[in-house]
Write a protein that holds these residues in place. Structure first.
Motif, PDB file in Angstrom:
ATOM      1  N   TRP A  21       4.470 106.109  20.884  1.00  0.00           N
ATOM      2  CA  TRP A  21       4.286 104.859  20.162  1.00  0.00           C
ATOM      3  C   TRP A  21       4.891 103.729  20.978  1.00  0.00           C
ATOM      4  O   TRP A  21       6.043 103.792  21.381  1.00  0.00           O
ATOM      5  N   THR A  22       4.126 102.687  21.185  1.00  0.00           N
ATOM      6  CA  THR A  22       4.651 101.518  21.880  1.00  0.00           C
ATOM      7  C   THR A  22       5.337 100.611  20.865  1.00  0.00           C
ATOM      8  O   THR A  22       5.151 100.756  19.650  1.00  0.00           O
ATOM      9  N   ASP A  23       6.117  99.665  21.359  1.00  0.00           N
ATOM     10  CA  ASP A  23       6.744  98.690  20.467  1.00  0.00           C
ATOM     11  C   ASP A  23       5.674  97.933  19.684  1.00  0.00           C
ATOM     12  O   ASP A  23       5.842  97.645  18.499  1.00  0.00           O
ATOM     13  N   GLN A  24       4.576  97.630  20.336  1.00  0.00           N
ATOM     14  CA  GLN A  24       3.480  96.921  19.678  1.00  0.00           C
ATOM     15  C   GLN A  24       2.872  97.772  18.557  1.00  0.00           C
ATOM     16  O   GLN A  24       2.535  97.252  17.493  1.00  0.00           O
ATOM     17  N   ASP A  25       2.738  99.078  18.778  1.00  0.00           N
ATOM     18  CA  ASP A  25       2.231  99.979  17.741  1.00  0.00           C
ATOM     19  C   ASP A  25       3.151  99.968  16.522  1.00  0.00           C
ATOM     20  O   ASP A  25       2.699  99.917  15.385  1.00  0.00           O
ATOM     21  N   LEU A  26       4.455 100.028  16.772  1.00  0.00           N
ATOM     22  CA  LEU A  26       5.423 100.056  15.676  1.00  0.00           C
ATOM     23  C   LEU A  26       5.437  98.735  14.909  1.00  0.00           C
ATOM     24  O   LEU A  26       5.533  98.729  13.676  1.00  0.00           O
ATOM     25  N   LEU A  27       5.312  97.621  15.618  1.00  0.00           N
ATOM     26  CA  LEU A  27       5.241  96.322  14.942  1.00  0.00           C
ATOM     27  C   LEU A  27       3.981  96.227  14.089  1.00  0.00           C
ATOM     28  O   LEU A  27       4.022  95.714  12.969  1.00  0.00           O
ATOM     29  N   ALA A  28       2.868  96.711  14.607  1.00  0.00           N
ATOM     30  CA  ALA A  28       1.618  96.693  13.840  1.00  0.00           C
ATOM     31  C   ALA A  28       1.745  97.555  12.591  1.00  0.00           C
ATOM     32  O   ALA A  28       1.255  97.178  11.516  1.00  0.00           O
TER      33      ALA A  28
END
Length: 100
Positions: A21-28
């Motif tokens: 999971w990327t940081d962007q995935d987690l924020l989404a």
């Protein structure tokens, strides 16, 4: 369709969980959880139980992963201000008579 070709094997559950999971995935994910839950809290189509669970999550100060406080903070909002603004707006629009 009848053919001799076989469908590719389904991915095993273990392989599906082995995802980076990327940081962007987690924020989404945080954004989706926050928006969907806040919408459920005031949606007249939601059953009473769903609305009650949504408000319980919104009112929680639990610091568990994907809790209201964590999701709000991750998205750059002050969770207390976000909660207050949402409750005031929902009350003003007549979506809730009052809460608590």
């Amino acid at each position: 369709m009848l053919t001799n070709e076989r469908a590719p094997p389904a991915a095993s559950p273990a392989l599906l969980l082995d995802t980076t999971w990327t940081d962007q995935d987690l924020l989404a994910l945080c954004e989706t959880i926050l928006v969907e839950t806040m919408m459920s809290a005031v949606d007249g189509r939601s059953c009473d139980r769903t609305r009650a669970e949504a408000w319980k999550w919104i009112d929680s100060d639990d610091e568990q992963p994907f809790g209201f406080r964590i999701c709000g903070t991750a998205l750059g909002a002050d969770p207390d201000e976000l909660r207050s603004m949402f409750r005031q707006q929902a009350t003003r629009l007549g979506l809730i008579a009052s809460h608590n």
